[in-house]
Write a protein that holds these residues in place. Sequence first.
Motif, mmCIF file in Angstrom:
data_model
loop_
_atom_site.group_PDB
_atom_site.id
_atom_site.type_symbol
_atom_site.label_atom_id
_atom_site.label_comp_id
_atom_site.label_asym_id
_atom_site.label_seq_id
_atom_site.Cartn_x
_atom_site.Cartn_y
_atom_site.Cartn_z
ATOM 1 N N MET A 1 1.235 5.789 -16.613
ATOM 2 C CA MET A 1 0.494 6.836 -15.908
ATOM 3 C C MET A 1 1.474 7.815 -15.264
ATOM 4 O O MET A 1 2.515 7.409 -14.770
ATOM 5 N N ASP A 2 1.121 9.076 -15.264
ATOM 6 C CA ASP A 2 1.969 10.082 -14.642
ATOM 7 C C ASP A 2 1.940 9.930 -13.117
ATOM 8 O O ASP A 2 0.967 9.448 -12.546
ATOM 9 N N LYS A 3 3.056 10.314 -12.493
ATOM 10 C CA LYS A 3 3.223 10.200 -11.047
ATOM 11 C C LYS A 3 2.005 10.700 -10.245
ATOM 12 O O LYS A 3 1.560 10.078 -9.298
ATOM 13 N N THR A 4 1.462 11.836 -10.691
ATOM 14 C CA THR A 4 0.384 12.458 -9.913
ATOM 15 C C THR A 4 -0.975 11.802 -10.178
ATOM 16 O O THR A 4 -1.924 12.027 -9.444
ATOM 17 N N ASP A 5 -1.048 10.991 -11.251
ATOM 18 C CA ASP A 5 -2.338 10.405 -11.610
ATOM 19 C C ASP A 5 -2.759 9.274 -10.686
ATOM 20 O O ASP A 5 -3.943 9.008 -10.531
ATOM 21 N N TYR A 6 -1.794 8.569 -10.093
ATOM 22 C CA TYR A 6 -2.145 7.445 -9.216
ATOM 23 C C TYR A 6 -3.041 7.925 -8.083
ATOM 24 O O TYR A 6 -4.034 7.308 -7.748
ATOM 25 N N GLU A 7 -2.652 9.037 -7.516
ATOM 26 C CA GLU A 7 -3.402 9.613 -6.409
ATOM 27 C C GLU A 7 -4.877 9.794 -6.799
ATOM 28 O O GLU A 7 -5.781 9.482 -6.037
ATOM 29 N N LYS A 8 -5.083 10.289 -8.044
ATOM 30 C CA LYS A 8 -6.460 10.543 -8.505
ATOM 31 C C LYS A 8 -7.212 9.248 -8.749
ATOM 32 O O LYS A 8 -8.434 9.204 -8.673
ATOM 33 N N SER A 9 -6.471 8.180 -9.082
ATOM 34 C CA SER A 9 -7.135 6.927 -9.444
ATOM 35 C C SER A 9 -7.333 5.966 -8.271
ATOM 36 O O SER A 9 -8.043 4.971 -8.402
ATOM 37 N N VAL A 10 -6.674 6.260 -7.158
ATOM 38 C CA VAL A 10 -6.794 5.354 -6.007
ATOM 39 C C VAL A 10 -8.211 5.422 -5.427
ATOM 40 O O VAL A 10 -8.804 6.488 -5.336
ATOM 41 N N ASN A 11 -8.727 4.256 -5.071
ATOM 42 C CA ASN A 11 -10.035 4.197 -4.416
ATOM 43 C C ASN A 11 -9.809 4.263 -2.900
ATOM 44 O O ASN A 11 -9.395 3.283 -2.279
ATOM 45 N N PHE A 12 -10.069 5.421 -2.329
ATOM 46 C CA PHE A 12 -9.748 5.627 -0.918
ATOM 47 C C PHE A 12 -10.697 4.889 0.036
ATOM 48 O O PHE A 12 -10.457 4.846 1.228
ATOM 49 N N SER A 13 -11.749 4.304 -0.529
ATOM 50 C CA SER A 13 -12.609 3.498 0.345
ATOM 51 C C SER A 13 -12.138 2.050 0.369
ATOM 52 O O SER A 13 -12.703 1.216 1.071
ATOM 53 N N LYS A 14 -11.102 1.745 -0.449
ATOM 54 C CA LYS A 14 -10.584 0.370 -0.459
ATOM 55 C C LYS A 14 -9.072 0.339 -0.232
ATOM 56 O O LYS A 14 -8.318 -0.315 -0.964
ATOM 57 N N ILE A 15 -8.646 1.042 0.781
ATOM 58 C CA ILE A 15 -7.224 1.081 1.129
ATOM 59 C C ILE A 15 -6.861 -0.263 1.783
ATOM 60 O O ILE A 15 -7.626 -0.774 2.595
ATOM 61 N N PRO A 16 -5.719 -0.862 1.402
ATOM 62 C CA PRO A 16 -5.362 -2.127 2.062
ATOM 63 C C PRO A 16 -5.325 -1.961 3.586
ATOM 64 O O PRO A 16 -4.844 -0.944 4.087
ATOM 65 N N ARG A 17 -5.851 -2.971 4.254
ATOM 66 C CA ARG A 17 -5.946 -2.873 5.713
ATOM 67 C C ARG A 17 -4.560 -2.916 6.356
ATOM 68 O O ARG A 17 -4.262 -2.198 7.279
ATOM 69 N N HIS A 18 -3.707 -3.800 5.843
ATOM 70 C CA HIS A 18 -2.363 -3.959 6.413
ATOM 71 C C HIS A 18 -1.320 -3.807 5.299
ATOM 72 O O HIS A 18 -1.277 -4.611 4.374
ATOM 73 N N ILE A 19 -0.496 -2.785 5.425
ATOM 74 C CA ILE A 19 0.612 -2.570 4.482
ATOM 75 C C ILE A 19 1.914 -2.878 5.221
ATOM 76 O O ILE A 19 2.123 -2.415 6.346
ATOM 77 N N ALA A 20 2.766 -3.687 4.590
ATOM 78 C CA ALA A 20 4.080 -3.983 5.170
ATOM 79 C C ALA A 20 5.144 -3.434 4.220
ATOM 80 O O ALA A 20 4.962 -3.458 3.002
ATOM 81 N N ILE A 21 6.217 -2.929 4.785
ATOM 82 C CA ILE A 21 7.264 -2.321 3.941
ATOM 83 C C ILE A 21 8.649 -2.821 4.327
ATOM 84 O O ILE A 21 9.028 -2.784 5.506
ATOM 85 N N ILE A 22 9.389 -3.307 3.319
ATOM 86 C CA ILE A 22 10.814 -3.604 3.503
ATOM 87 C C ILE A 22 11.545 -2.337 3.058
ATOM 88 O O ILE A 22 11.637 -2.036 1.867
ATOM 89 N N MET A 23 11.992 -1.569 4.041
ATOM 90 C CA MET A 23 12.571 -0.250 3.777
ATOM 91 C C MET A 23 14.033 -0.430 3.374
ATOM 92 O O MET A 23 14.912 -0.383 4.213
ATOM 93 N N ASP A 24 14.273 -0.624 2.095
ATOM 94 C CA ASP A 24 15.637 -0.956 1.662
ATOM 95 C C ASP A 24 16.219 0.143 0.770
ATOM 96 O O ASP A 24 15.490 0.879 0.112
#
Length: 245
Positions: A1-24
Amino acid sequence: MDKTDYEKSVNFSKIPRHIAIIMDGNGRWANRKFMPRTMGHKAGMEALHRTVETCARIKVAFLSVYAFSTENWKRPPEEVNYLMQLLVEYIDKEIDELHRNNIKIMITGDYAALPVQCVKGVEKALDRTKNNTGMILNIALNYGSRREIVRAVRIIAEKSLNNEINPADIDEDLIGSLLYTQNIPDPDLLIRTAGEMRISNFMLWQVAYTELFVTPVMWPDFDRSILMQAIWNYQQRERRFGGLK
Ligand code: IPE
Ligand code: IPE
Ligand code: MG
């Protein structure tokens, strides 16, 4: 999928409640550009700014970011000092905007052991945002999951010696309630940048059933499109928690 397509395919009513990031990958990002590692950390701070803004906008409820581990003290003192200075700078620069956006700061880890300027900055940020009701920004600072678990075990041992707890009453809820994350749910999605397939002592207890997403992108290059890719990926998964569909 193209970089910009993910945005279009994301279901914004089902965003993960808790996102954790290892900023490496700050250091490698800088190395590739023939710059000192510190410049990578500086650029990483901007990536954090963008990410916090995007997550708040798409209504992530909890965002946890791994900023400094209990093992990162092994680095040369100049780098450690720079990171500490950057933390103070981050808070000074961002606190007004964080507060305006109703974001509540939370810290996991032994921040009291940091240099006094950092402790002051952290406490100022905690106090300033304590009544905010929007996204919780949980910054893991001088955080190590093993140390967090040891701390919980010590509390239990002491309570047990004082006959406040019966060993038979020790359960997962009790242990969970003695971790820094006692008031927040476990991460739904853990993102690690810079490609390393490891957890590096981050939230070992809490990520038991978290969905993992590792991207080769270095943290300073992390942006909305990669976040969307991670969330889209997450939304394709079937979480079973050991059960059946
Ligand atoms: C992450 O980037 C930031 C911290 C751990 C503080 P690194 O500094 O670990 O960058 P790499 O992994 O060396 O590229
Ligand atoms: C994990 O990254 C810690 C943070 C992002 C703060 P490290 O760079 O310290 O992890 P290792 O050493 O590659 O496992
Ligand atoms: Mg690293």
